[in-house]
Design an enzyme around this catalytic site. Structure first.
Site, PDB file in Angstrom:
ATOM      1  N   GLU A  27      -1.239   7.937   1.922  1.00  8.67           N
ATOM      2  CA  GLU A  27      -1.167   7.452   3.307  1.00  8.67           C
ATOM      3  C   GLU A  27       0.013   8.129   3.991  1.00  8.67           C
ATOM      4  OE1 GLU A  27      -1.065   3.191   3.535  1.00  8.67           O
ATOM      5  OE2 GLU A  27      -0.830   3.183   5.713  1.00  8.67           O
ATOM      6  N   ASN A  72      -2.811   1.023   6.446  1.00  9.52           N
ATOM      7  CA  ASN A  72      -2.465   0.417   7.738  1.00  9.52           C
ATOM      8  C   ASN A  72      -2.237   1.476   8.812  1.00  9.52           C
ATOM      9  OD1 ASN A  72      -2.526  -1.995   6.353  1.00  9.52           O
ATOM     10  ND2 ASN A  72      -0.309  -2.159   6.136  1.00  9.52           N
ATOM     11  N   ASN A 172      -9.554   0.095   7.915  1.00  5.74           N
ATOM     12  CA  ASN A 172      -8.759  -0.411   6.799  1.00  5.74           C
ATOM     13  C   ASN A 172      -8.356  -1.859   7.050  1.00  5.74           C
ATOM     14  OD1 ASN A 172      -6.891   0.002   4.387  1.00  5.74           O
ATOM     15  ND2 ASN A 172      -5.419  -0.645   5.946  1.00  5.74           N
ATOM     16  N   GLU A 173      -8.592  -2.711   6.072  1.00  8.95           N
ATOM     17  CA  GLU A 173      -8.117  -4.109   6.084  1.00  8.95           C
ATOM     18  C   GLU A 173      -8.213  -4.753   7.470  1.00  8.95           C
ATOM     19  OE1 GLU A 173      -4.254  -4.378   4.162  1.00  8.95           O
ATOM     20  OE2 GLU A 173      -5.135  -3.961   2.220  1.00  8.95           O
ATOM     21  N   TYR A 244      -3.410  -6.014  -5.461  1.00  9.61           N
ATOM     22  CA  TYR A 244      -2.115  -5.653  -6.053  1.00  9.61           C
ATOM     23  C   TYR A 244      -1.609  -6.867  -6.827  1.00  9.61           C
ATOM     24  CZ  TYR A 244      -2.075  -1.891  -2.528  1.00  9.61           C
ATOM     25  OH  TYR A 244      -2.375  -0.801  -1.755  1.00  9.61           O
ATOM     26  N   GLU A 292      -7.895   0.178  -3.102  1.00  6.73           N
ATOM     27  CA  GLU A 292      -6.436   0.016  -3.249  1.00  6.73           C
ATOM     28  C   GLU A 292      -6.208  -0.926  -4.413  1.00  6.73           C
ATOM     29  OE1 GLU A 292      -3.924  -0.864   0.113  1.00  6.73           O
ATOM     30  OE2 GLU A 292      -5.244   0.251   1.476  1.00  6.73           O
ATOM     31  N   GLN A 352      -0.444   4.032  -4.622  1.00  9.10           N
ATOM     32  CA  GLN A 352      -0.920   5.283  -4.049  1.00  9.10           C
ATOM     33  C   GLN A 352      -0.631   6.420  -5.041  1.00  9.10           C
ATOM     34  OE1 GLN A 352       0.136   5.753   0.115  1.00  9.10           O
ATOM     35  NE2 GLN A 352      -0.385   3.638   0.592  1.00  9.10           N
TER      36      GLN A 352
END
Ligand code: AHR
Length: 502
Positions: A27, A72, A172-173, A244, A292, A352
């Site tokens: 990212e 993000n 994304n999200e 995560y 992710e 990442q």
């Protein structure tokens, strides 16, 4: 010594392993791009400013696909800023990470880097502050041969051949209030459907991933997936999962049991996909993109300080988790969980790749090294290709603070294309080794050709630039016929078997 019993059979098949299970993510965040993969002036860079020491590590980890450019970040990103002459590209404030984006690295540069790193690009479009029109434009820019406005602009900008990006993320999200242009499930489902349609009308060979929930902790988890897929099921191929884990209270047993939650998460989202399929009387199956996943908690406090000290800085050392040995065990367990769900999880992106919650670290002007979590990832990506077999495992179980009946040993097995079988196993028992008895049934007489063990007596041991080899896998002597396979206490194991010769 305790015993675990593992039955594998050629005919007990979960699924072919999609090689994209071993993907990663870069990212525009912190030092992932700037001073991570790209650092003009560094002694190890190529002519384009890419660090070759980093490229070598990426190649070693055998990463088939890299999600880019966010995260993000992508929800406020204008892709057009990242193409054309570098000195004319705008500097923008990135509201996601409160930093300044120079756009010195953009689509052309990243595509060139991916080629050098022997990987492919998984490109995310902005469905936060932008919409379907911008999304279909970037597909045309990247993938259309020529003879249209956007494809000719790409050629004018120096890329005669299309980039041929096959896999695209629809934002994304989008469920997260921290996201620029966050949406309700219905709003997002509608926009994702229209974007997917128009992107596929531009290039019908692409596949697209719709945003699932940003974590199981979201109040809307479950309902989000059902509503979103209700709107876009027919036009999407995958739904995303992000997960995560951390060990903030230093409870290693509980931490290592977290994959019970991951397994449940995967199975829940797969069920929701199938519920929508049923409700729509659809034939096609939507699969999962765990795009992710990692351990993430070490750097949270220091990041808050950094932002206060240097708002709108460039290449700030954000999310620089230093991973220890127990984190590597959890990463191994997460890979095992993904392999055991390989019939539904087709894409995985370790989040990442460089510097930002990453297996690879760099120092500006200095070295590049592999963190502890690099090793299970490298071994799984190298040896975990082929067919995921159904492991029938019997072993002792234990309870932890948040989980009950946690198996002491977790394992996955892959039948490789050359006829060998690779077993990935973690012994979660922190004090006792376990003997692994393997019954390989229709495989006939197999012998262990290698057994690699990742273990350290100190759960908190780390690799650093000065001591990059503190936590490393090591080969132990392969047991001979009649001898036992032993999984040491707290260890990640990679065991390769092949047909015994007379
Ligand atoms: O990977 C770091 C961040 O975590 C990503 O930008 C975002 O998608 C997630 O919340």
């Amino acid at each position: 010594m305790k015993t675990a019993r593992l039955i594998l059979d050629k005919d007990y098949v979960i699924s072919e392993v999609d090689k994209r299970l071993y993907g990663s993510f870069i990212e525009h965040l912190g030092r992932a791009v700037y001073t991570g993969i790209y650092e003009p002036g560094h002694p190890a860079t190529d002519q384009s400013g890419f660090r070759e020491d980093v490229i070598r590590l990426v190649q070693k980890m055998n990463v088939p696909i890299v999600r880019y450019p966010g995260g993000n970040f992508v929800s406020g990103f204008r892709w057009e800023d990242s193409v054309g002459p570098v000195n004319e590209r705008p500097r923008r404030l990135d509201l996601a990470w409160k930093t300044t984006e120079t756009n010195a690295v953009g689509l052309h540069e990243f595509a060139a880097w991916a080629k050098k790193a022997h990987t492919e690009v998984m490109y995310a479009v902005n469905l936060g502050t932008r919409g379907p029109e911008d999304a279909r434009n970037v597909v045309e820019y990247a993938n259309h041969r020529g003879g249209s406005y956007w494809s000719d602009l790409r050629r004018k900008n120096g890329a005669e051949e299309p980039f041929n990006i096959r896999l695209w993320c629809l934002g994304n999200e989008m469920d997260g209030p921290w996201q620029m242009g966050a949406k309700t499930a219905y709003e997002y489902g509608r926009i994702a459907n229209e974007a997917a349609k128009m992107m596929k009308w531009t290039d019908d060979s692409i596949e697209v991933v719709a945003c699932g929930s940003s974590s199981t902790g979201m109040k809307t988890f479950g309902d989000w997936e059902y509503t979103v897929l209700g709107e876009c099921y027919d036009n999407v191929d995958y739904v995303s999962l992000h997960r995560y884990y951390g060990n903030p209270h230093n409870d290693t047993q509980d931490f290592l049991a977290s994959t019970m939650d991951l397994d449940n998460f995967i199975k829940t989202v797969a069920s929701i996909c199938d519920a929508v399929k049923g409700a729509k009387h659809a034939k096609k199956q939507v699969n999962l993109s765990l795009d992710e996943w990692n351990v993430w908690y070490h750097s949270s406090e220091q990041d808050q300080q950094l932002h206060k000290r240097e708002p709108w800085g460039q290449a700030l050392p954000l999310l620089e988790d230093v991973y220890n040995f127990e984190d590597a065990l959890l990463v191994g367990l997460m890979l095992i969980t993904m392999l055991k769900n390989a019939d539904r999880v087709k894409i995985g992106c370790l989040a990442q790749l460089v510097n930002v919650i990453a297996p690879i670290m760099t120092r500006p002007g200095g070295g590049a090294w592999a963190q502890t979590i690099f090793y299970p990832m490298m071994q799984a990506s190298t040896l975990g290709r082929g067919t995921s077999l159904l492991p029938i495992l019997t072993c002792d179980k234990h309870d932890t603070k948040h989980f009950t009946d946690v198996p002491d040993v977790d394992a996955a097995a892959v039948m490789n294309d050359d006829g060998t079988v690779t077993i990935f196993a973690v012994n979660r028992n922190l004090t006792e080794g376990v003997t692994l008895e393997c019954d390989l049934r229709a495989f006939g007489d197999m012998r262990v050709v290698s057994h690699s063990v990742l273990h350290h007596d100190d759960m908190k041991a780390v690799n650093t630039e000065e001591h990059p080899c503190e936590v490393l896998p090591a080969d132990v002597p392969a047991p001979r016929k009649g001898e036992d396979i032993v999984l040491p206490a707290a260890s990640w194991n990679v065991i390769r078997l092949e047909k015994a010769r007379d």
